[in-house]
Design a protein around this motif. Sequence first.
Motif, short mmCIF file in Angstrom:
data_model
loop_
_atom_site.label_atom_id
_atom_site.label_comp_id
_atom_site.label_asym_id
_atom_site.label_seq_id
_atom_site.Cartn_x
_atom_site.Cartn_y
_atom_site.Cartn_z
N ARG A 290 0.72 -1.15 -0.15
CA ARG A 290 0.05 -0.06 0.15
C ARG A 290 0.66 1.34 0.19
N LYS A 293 -0.78 4.60 -1.36
CA LYS A 293 -1.96 5.23 -0.32
C LYS A 293 -1.18 5.90 0.73
N LEU A 294 -0.35 4.98 1.32
CA LEU A 294 0.28 5.49 2.66
C LEU A 294 1.13 6.68 2.28
N ASN A 297 -0.56 10.43 3.04
CA ASN A 297 -0.93 11.12 4.26
C ASN A 297 -0.02 10.19 5.31
N ALA A 298 1.38 10.13 5.23
CA ALA A 298 2.04 9.28 5.85
C ALA A 298 2.13 9.44 7.28
N TRP A 301 -0.98 8.40 8.87
CA TRP A 301 -0.97 7.03 9.21
C TRP A 301 -0.14 6.72 10.49
N SER A 305 -1.99 4.63 13.57
CA SER A 305 -1.20 3.27 14.02
C SER A 305 -0.89 3.20 15.20
N ILE A 338 3.89 -0.72 11.13
CA ILE A 338 3.60 0.34 10.06
C ILE A 338 4.02 1.79 10.77
N ILE A 342 7.11 4.03 8.74
CA ILE A 342 6.62 5.35 8.25
C ILE A 342 7.53 6.31 8.90
#
Length: 431
Positions: A290, A293-294, A297-298, A301, A305, A338, A342
């Motif tokens: 993903r 997508k991530l 808006n890292a 996210w 998480s 995650i 990130i």
Amino acid sequence: MIRKSFYMLWGTQTVSNIADIVYTLSLVTLVFTQSGSLLTTIFIPLFRMLSKMISGLVAPLIMSRLRLTSILMGSQLGQFVIFTGLIFYLWLSPEVSYPIIFLAVFGMSFLDGWTDPARNALIPRLAEDEGLMKANGLMSVSDQVVKCSGWALSGVIVAVIGAIPTMWIASVSYFLAMFFTAFIRDPYAAAGVQAADKVSSAASGAGDVARKPSYGEQLSEGWKILATNRRIRTLAIVDNIDTLGGAAWLGAFILAFVVEVLHQDASWWGFMNTVFFIGSIAGGVFIVARVKKLQKNAYLWMLFSLLAYVIITFFFAFNNVPMLALILFAVSGLPVQIAGIIRRTLIQQNLTPAETPSAMSALSVLSNFTFAIAMLLLSWIADRYGMRDMYVVAGVMTTAAVVIGFVYRSAFREESSPAYASEENVAVNKA
């Protein structure tokens, strides 16, 4: 985009991780079997942590003089030589000298302390744009797979063939790691030197001869970046507060929770470690699948998480059903990975090639120090108030990290910087 050299870096770090696990487990087994003393055996992880902290403090001096690929090669060569020498000593000596073993562990860990900062500084040079987060995800997946399978397999191998023969597997692994490292090409090597020269020239004043930074300036460079770069400062604060709570998932704490709260034997501790690694692997795979997508808006996210991880932690603290605890532990691995991947990617994106090695060294030292403090603090809380309260406190700490991250989210509302930020872009984010 991911360069071919990344896959060589991926290979060398995977093999190095295998070597570290095999050498640690075999050496711990040997020392505990020979001495029969847990206190003597505990010196091995103690010397490893202490040595890595010292190594991280002096790493900027090394990284300012050598290429990152040369540092990796030198670290692996040194560990191969020291460990092979230790094997011959243990093989030929009729009596084991523990000071020699601890000295070898200290030396190997000192060299290994340069590996993580060098690796994390190399990744954004070998992977760009969406490829950077994917590369961090791939690296995380391989780390977790090795940890999940490595400890179990190493234990079986040690039990079957003995500690000293098993050590030869680690020695060969260090040699193979050097082989992979030889094929890594750093495209920013020359650019990094030019960037460093430009900084020196600016420091010496226009028209003056470029002044070489002093040792003090080189050692403090990474800490100055942490203090002045808004995004890096925010991520460092969130990371270290999260580390205070994250230490609660250390193996010793989990074992105590299994025995005291769940009233199960040590086998459940093994089950929980296994499912956590499986959840962590799933988190890495999710990142890889993903990325697009991530990437948009890292930062959010990452915060979501961490928030999911907080909720799981509170449920875990107040639960006393073994099967539910196993499920919660497995699920927790997903948001933890995650958030971690990130966060690492955001740090790499907001540093220039010249800044990355020193900043990564400073972050590594700070993280190790915070983790050591967290272990002492949570141990005291567990002894004083019990395991449930310890996990509640851990959840509160990570909640604080989420709140602080949310308060300072404005630093990440500005126009996104490219996957490997230029010096001009990073300057915009400085306070």
